[in-house]
Design a protein around this motif. Structure first.
Motif, short mmCIF file in Angstrom:
data_model
loop_
_atom_site.label_atom_id
_atom_site.label_comp_id
_atom_site.label_asym_id
_atom_site.label_seq_id
_atom_site.Cartn_x
_atom_site.Cartn_y
_atom_site.Cartn_z
N ASN B 52 -9.11 -4.73 12.34
CA ASN B 52 -9.33 -4.93 10.92
C ASN B 52 -10.67 -5.58 10.63
N CYS B 58 -8.49 -11.87 11.86
CA CYS B 58 -7.22 -11.27 11.46
C CYS B 58 -6.27 -11.14 12.63
N TYR B 108 7.61 -10.31 14.58
CA TYR B 108 7.99 -10.38 13.18
C TYR B 108 9.48 -10.69 13.04
N LEU C 45 -0.87 -4.24 9.93
CA LEU C 45 0.29 -5.09 10.16
C LEU C 45 0.43 -6.10 9.03
N PHE C 46 1.64 -6.59 8.86
CA PHE C 46 1.92 -7.57 7.82
C PHE C 46 1.14 -8.85 8.12
N GLY C 47 0.35 -9.29 7.13
CA GLY C 47 -0.39 -10.54 7.31
C GLY C 47 -1.79 -10.37 7.86
N LYS C 48 -2.26 -9.12 7.97
CA LYS C 48 -3.61 -8.91 8.47
C LYS C 48 -4.55 -8.48 7.36
N ALA C 49 -4.06 -8.46 6.13
CA ALA C 49 -4.83 -7.89 5.04
C ALA C 49 -6.17 -8.60 4.90
#
Lengths: 268, 355, 660
Positions: B52, B58, B108, C45-49
């Motif tokens: 990312n 990240c 998760y 993935l969730f939380g990588k925005a």
């Protein structure tokens, strides 16, 4: 989570990589050095503890930490600052009240645990190198759950450090009263390092302040915690340094006691 | 200006795969992720790899480079010898999806199981007062970018897959520590939770998590060991125990956490509990008409009544003390099957035309 | 290919939130709290925005550090920063609600840095009159996304307790991309997309969609944005019949890394300058003093001595020109480099090493220290950094109703929040305003989407034919094997945008750009991707290209149309601000396949808001006609005030008489 929702776990396999580890650096060096270092020290210490000789320098009141306090009835009476309680069988160390606790203090120490789990137990030998065992329960059950008793041994270690300090104070003597020599410096250096190691212990850091939720309400303990934390970062170094200073101190006392060398005196 | 470098990259999926050799041009100042990108743009457009931000913020591009878990974007090519072959593989601990992408849902799931922050009930937003010295410890853990390198390197699950259900991993130990050290968190049983549910005892503090952490969080020294010591406080410390016996204070009730794995179906919820959306009948006539049109998916419907329990909180399972011959229905004894069709949230495709 | 032969997973939700950054998560929390069954769709993935990249802080006038700060001052700063092109209502709501939203984060577990009395500490930032940015070191974005993520987890835990499943009322679909919005007439009926991991299709049937997809930076080569920023939300909205405004305004962050080449564009936080960092050219000159524009002359220091005093005594000195709004600094750096006074790598020097002790730098800017050490092997406590402008933020975006976040245009049931919307920041965004923007408008969009769902008489339905078309479009690149490689096309697009629609724009270049974009459109229509559907980045890029292209066209068209320079839009051929243009928003829409551009008047500021400004300041932005109106207003106010005083005096006199 897409995956957990759409695919129940356990169905998918890990990447098929044949090599057990792909590390290309010399990862085995650190565990090997630990094995050699600890092995050598333990050998030396065992030999010395069962030697039952050359631990007391009559003239200057030097007592090696390996025999402090000397509590068996075979001890030289002047070396027994705290009395004699045990029979003098060769299997009983002369410092029978302290050595086992010191050993356990170090055995349950968070640093030594890392060191020997990695190097002796190979669990794991190094990061990203496979564990040498088929199954693993960690410190969840007996016997390793006993590692949680580090706190007890810390309390003992503080008492023992006090005894060692007392030995150092008593050693500032010569046949004519006050005096000191190289042996005193070595004893003093050793005990300072021992205090450093003891105080920098993770349990101590926790008791001093780590267990508090609000540092701001306990400014004194916060400062103490800050100091212990500063030392704690060096816990590994102190662990090795004290092994060194212990052996060195003992060796020096032995050499002087056996008459191989004579103590370098500064005053009297 | 670039030089040719040798790479071995694992290609494949859950059904198998192997290390494939590539020769790639590398320019000055590049990182491993750049090389992966160059491969995607040239030789291997379908080489799968997560990334990312490309700035180590990240935590997406976790991979194993020469056998060590690292972030692809933070591993500079200048750290390798020119003639060295660099091996890049997916994270070993997690199931592979394809090439360098792994299924990290384990993390998760563990995150979902860790009890969340419990805010103080008597403080309105804006009234929170905390001192910097009190928040600093937790702030260190909140630096975590969730790259899961600590999770993949931890031998407890890396080498022993069977421990996955009982072990949450370093990431979630520091999450528990973060909340336990949060000055305003009101939940007091986080240590017990860490010990009994997260498997704190599995950790033998060999510190690999700290070694690989790209954010340089002192996971072991500042997170895991303090948590272990806090557990010791409650369970094993002789002086604390003695003190509590003598002074009868400092006794924090030993709250036990409900196990996530325990059969929770029989535990009845408070009968006053809110609304429930997808089964049973509704009291509200308007909602009911709407429901029949399949419109209001969240009309208020009563929760099924939980079966009665005896004094010890258990279901009276013996026929002697119970008014029915079998165990009570988990849906509530006032619900009968099949449910009447008008109580189902179902919109028939042609329904709107009828109305 | 038809739906009968393709497996499509179907889900029913009340609200679907596309995007899992700050705005998306906040919207989802709000929708879930309103009792709606909510799905969050995240490309990664969730939380990588991309929110994790935000460093400086979240602007909110809490007045914790300087008690003179309040929402009016924040509003003024925002309007000033946006060169008065902002939608005043959005700026107003933002300034008023930001503190509440920040405080709310604390109840979710956020740990901001603190002041001595235990409140949230606030820091200075470019364009903000008072210290206003709530922050956590220089990783505020990470703190925010983690906090929201953990709040969602806590809601899921609540749902598990009451409904038995974590996913009962709020579920995250990570690594999922939406390619098309489904319509039922003019109403949103759902969203269609694919799991990146498996390539399988997924259809959400939902009456309300919240777009929170962020920006468009990936259309530029030098950008601080991640691959996710391909303008998906902008394009989805356009295709669904919504409109975009202000697309010509792109913010180039003045300080991005310029070396090594692979990290070119990665951000160097503004806090470096806020904490004392200065900009120097290759001749060692602190050049920013030469670039203070007239409109800011009064607020900025003129000598180095005064500027240096400001760091310790901000009340009695004017701020250093390094802290000018981003557009000014970016242009200044650009000019220095063009004049041949740049560094070897094509930037300028940002020096903090000679200004603060090493220990202090490491304490205040830990992640910058870390970033330069790790990525460039530069120790910022010893050497200056090399920096240059990088594409950072798009001010333009979906045109929305300021209060509800509902998209304008022909579509209903579409909401938007965050960077994907336009208007809030006018022509230039102030640092720190985006994080609070996410929270304020995220909450609003989520709440209003829920209200919209409640008001619907019947649920819209997804037509089978629409799904079939979407499947075909999605699979097309995989079925072609003659077309071009998507990576080549992306590079060409980035070259066009970077070279011809960059920081400084010219008419002929923009025309050229439009021509090339038209060519690219042909090529993108024929793009082909090799490999299968499972986690195939080439295929994913091929699908994203179409979005990047249409958004780029909007930008280029609007940039050509706006004949003035303002904020994030600089025309070499029209170098000054034109008050007439301030009254106009350029609105993009899609007519069939072509981008259409309209002019639309800017909403007029309410009286009590415009009277927050000095006449002298307004004179720099407003037309004579508007000024006359303002004067009349002021006169009327003065008259009313005089009357009131007179009445008071009379009343007091009467009272006195009575007392006698």
């Amino acid at each position: 989570m897409t995956s957990s929702a759409t695919n129940p776990r356990g169905v998918r396999a890990r990447a098929a990589i044949a090599a057990k580890t792909l590390r290309t650096d010399r990862w085995w060096l650190a565990p090997l050095a630990t094995v050699i270092g600890l092995g050598a020290w333990i050998t030396y210490a065992t030999v010395r503890v069962f030697m039952h000789d050359h631990y007391w320098v009559e003239k200057y009141h030097y007592l090696t930490p390996f025999y402090s306090p000397c509590v068996t009835d075979r001890c030289i009476p002047e070396a027994s600052h705290f009395g004699q309680y045990l029979p003098g069988w060769w299997i009983i160390p002369d410092a029978a009240f302290t050595l086992p606790f010191l050993l356990l203090f170090r055995l349950t120490c968070y640093y030594y645990r890392k060191a020997y789990y990695r190097s002796f137990w190979l669990s794991p030998p190094a990061c990203a190198v496979p564990d040498g065992h088929a199954s693993y329960g960690g410190e969840t059950r007996f016997p390793l759950i006993v590692q949680n008793s580090h706190r007890y041994f810390f309390y003992f270690a503080v008492v023992i450090s006090l005894i060692n300090s007392w030995d150092v104070v008593l050693a500032f003597r010569s046949p004519d009263g006050f005096g000191f020599g190289l042996g005193n410096l070595i004893l003093l250096g050793n005990v300072i390092m021992l205090w450093g190691y003891t105080i920098s212990c993770h349990s101590c850091r926790h008791i001093i302040g780590g267990r508090l939720k609000h540092f701001s309400k306990h400014p004194v303990r916060y400062r103490a915690w800050g100091f212990v934390s500063w030392l704690n970062v060096r816990h590994m170094q102190l662990a090795w340094i004290t092994l060194g200073t212990l052996a060195l101190t003992d060796f020096y006392v032995m050499s002087v006691a056996a008459g191989w060398i004579s103590d370098l005196r500064f005053i009297n | 200006m670039g030089t040719k470098r040798q790479f071995r990259i694992w290609r494949g999926d859950a059904d198998g795969g192997d290390l494939q050799d590539y020769t790639v041009e590398v320019n000055e100042g590049e990182v491993v992720l750049d090389v992966i990108h160059r491969l995607q743009a040239t030789e291997a457009p379908d080489l799968a790899c997560r990334w990312n931000c490309k700035a180590g913020k990240c935590g997406s591009c976790s991979m194993e480079i020469n056998g060590l878990p690292k972030l692809g974007c933070m591993t500079r090519m200048s750290t390798f010898e020119e003639n060295e072959t660099i091996t890049v593989t997916p994270l070993r601990t997690f199931p592979v999806i394809r090439d360098l992408v792994t299924d990290v849902s384990f993390n998760y799931e563990k995150a979902r199981e860790t009890p969340a922050f419990a805010p103080p009930a008597d403080l309105a937003p804006g009234d929170y007062r905390m001192q910097q010295v009190d928040v600093e410890r937790s702030q260190e853990f909140r630096k975590c970018i969730e790259c899961f390198l600590c999770q993949t390197v931890c031998h407890v699950i890396r080498d022993h897959d069977e421990n996955k259900s009982a072990f949450a991993g370093p990431r979630y130990f520091i999450r528990a520590a973060e909340l336990d050290m949060h000055p305003l968190d009101t939940k007091s049983d986080r240590k017990e939770y860490a010990q009994s549910e997260q498997g704190l005892g599995f950790c033998n503090i060999t510190k690999c998590c700290t070694e690989v952490c790209p954010e340089h969080i002192k996971i072991t020294d500042n997170g895991i060991i303090p948590m272990k010591e806090r557990v010791v406080d409650r369970r094993y410390d002789p002086l604390v125990w003695l003190g509590s016996k003598i002074f009868r204070r400092g006794q924090v009730p030993q709250t036990f956490v409900t196990s996530e794995h325990s059969p929770g179906a029989v535990r009845s919820h408070a009968p006053s509990g809110g609304t429930h959306s997808h089964a049973g009948g509704s009291h509200d006539a308007k909602s009911e008409t709407q429901a029949q049109q399949g419109v209001n998916w969240h009309r208020e419907v009563p929760k099924p009544t939980a079966p009665a329990v005896d004094a010890s909180g258990r279901l009276p399972l013996t026929e002697l003390t119970f008014d029915r011959a079998a165990a009570p229905s988990p849906f509530g004894d006032d619900v009968t099957f099949p449910l009447p069709p008008e109580h189902l949230n179902f919109a028939h495709p042609q329904q709107d035309e009828k109305h | 290919m038809t739906t009968t032969t393709t497996r499509i997973e179907r889900h029913h939700y009340d609200v679907v939130v596309i995007g899992a950054g700050g705005a998306g998560l906040r919207a989802a929390i709000e929708a879930r709290l309103a009792g709606k069954k909510t799905a969050i769709i995240s490309k990664s993935l969730f939380g990588k925005a991309h929110t994790v990249m935000a460093e400086g802080g979240a602007a909110a006038a809490m007045g914790n550090v300087n008690s003179r700060d309040n929402w009016q001052v924040h509003f003024r700063d925002t309007m000033r920063g946006g060169k008065f092109l902002n939608n005043f209502r959005m700026a107003e709501l933002h300034a008023k609600e930001a503190p509440q939203r920040i405080w709310e984060l604390e109840t979710y577990g956020a740990l901001f840095d603190r002041t001595k009395d235990g409140k949230i500490s606030q820091r200075n930032f470019g364009g903000h009159e008072y210290p206003r940015l709530a922050h956590v070191g220089d990783r505020t974005g990470l703190e925010m996304i983690r906090t929201l993520q953990q709040k969602i987890v806590s809601l899921q835990q609540e749902d598990r307790r009451t409904h038995g499943s974590y996913d009962a009322r709020i579920r995250v679909f990570d690594e999922t991309t939406i390619t098309e919005l489904m319509l039922d007439g003019d109403r949103i009926a759902g969203a269609f997309g694919y799991y990146r991991e498996s390539g399988e299709f997924i259809l959400f049937e939902a009456p309300a969609v919240v777009l929170a997809t962020g920006g468009v930076g990936r259309s530029y080569k030098v950008t601080s944005n991640s691959w996710e920023y391909t303008g998906d939300g902008h394009a989805l909205a356009l295709r669904a019949g919504a409109t975009l405004i202000n697309m010509e305004f792109l913010q180039f962050h003045p300080t991005g890394m310029v070396w090594p080449p692979s990290v070119k564009g990665i951000l160097v936080t503004e806090s470096v300058r806020g904490d004392g960092g200065i900009l120097k050219n290759s001749e060692g000159k602190r050049f920013m003093f030469d670039y203070v524009p007239d409109v800011f002359r009064k607020q900025y220091a003129e000598t180095e001595e005064e500027a240096d005093r400001w760091y310790t005594d901000p009340d009695n000195n004017r701020r250093p020109p390094e802290l000018l709004p981003r557009d000014e600094v970016a242009r200044a750096i650009n000019s220095e480099v063009k004049a041949g006074r740049g560094t070897p790598a094509g930037g300028v020097y940002l020096d903090i090493a000679s200004r603060l002790p090493a220990e202090e730098i490491r304490r205040r800017l830990p992640s910058m220290h870390h970033q330069f050490k790790g990525l460039a092997d530069v120790d910022i406590t010893k050497e200056p950094m090399e920096v240059g402008p990088t594409c950072h933020y798009v001010m333009g975006g979906i045109e929305v109703d300021p209060d509800s976040g509902a998209a304008y245009g022909s579509v209903r049931g579409l909401f938007a929040a965050g960077e994907v919307t336009g208007g809030m920041h006018g022509s230039n965004r102030l640092g720190g305003n985006s994080l609070s923007d996410l929270l304020v408008f995220g909450k609003r969009a989520g709440g209003h989407a829920s209200t919209y769902v409640d008001q619907l008489a019947a649920r819209p339905r997804v037509a089978v034919s629409m799904v079939e078309t979407a499947v075909e479009t999605a699979l097309a690149p995989l079925q072609r094997d003659t077309g071009e490689n998507p990576y080549t096309l992306q590079q060409d697009l980035q070259a066009v945008m970077g070279d011809l629609v960059g920081i400084i724009r010219r008419e002929n270049e923009l025309e050229d750009a439009l021509g090339r974009l038209a060519e690219l459109r042909e090529r993108v229509a024929k793009v082909s991707a090799s490999g299968g559907r499972r986690y195939n980045p080439g295929w994913h890029l091929a699908l994203d290209l179409r979005n990047m292209l249409v958004v780029s066209e909007c930008t280029a068209k609007a940039a050509l149309e706006r004949r003035e320079s303002r904020g994030g839009h600089t025309r070499e051929d029209y170098p000054t601000m034109d008050p007439q243009w301030r009254r106009i928003n350029l609105v993009c829409s899609l007519e069939g396949d072509t981008v259409r551009l309209d002019r639309k008047p800017l909403p007029k500021m309410r009286t009590e808001l415009i009277s927050l400004f000095d006449r002298a300041e307004l004179a720099k932005y407003l037309t004579d006609e508007e000024l006359a109106e303002f004067d009349a207003l002021a006169a009327a106010d003065a008259k009313a005030a005089a009357a009131a005083t007179a009445a008071d005096a009379a009343g007091a006199g009467a009272a006195e008489k009575e007392n006698r």
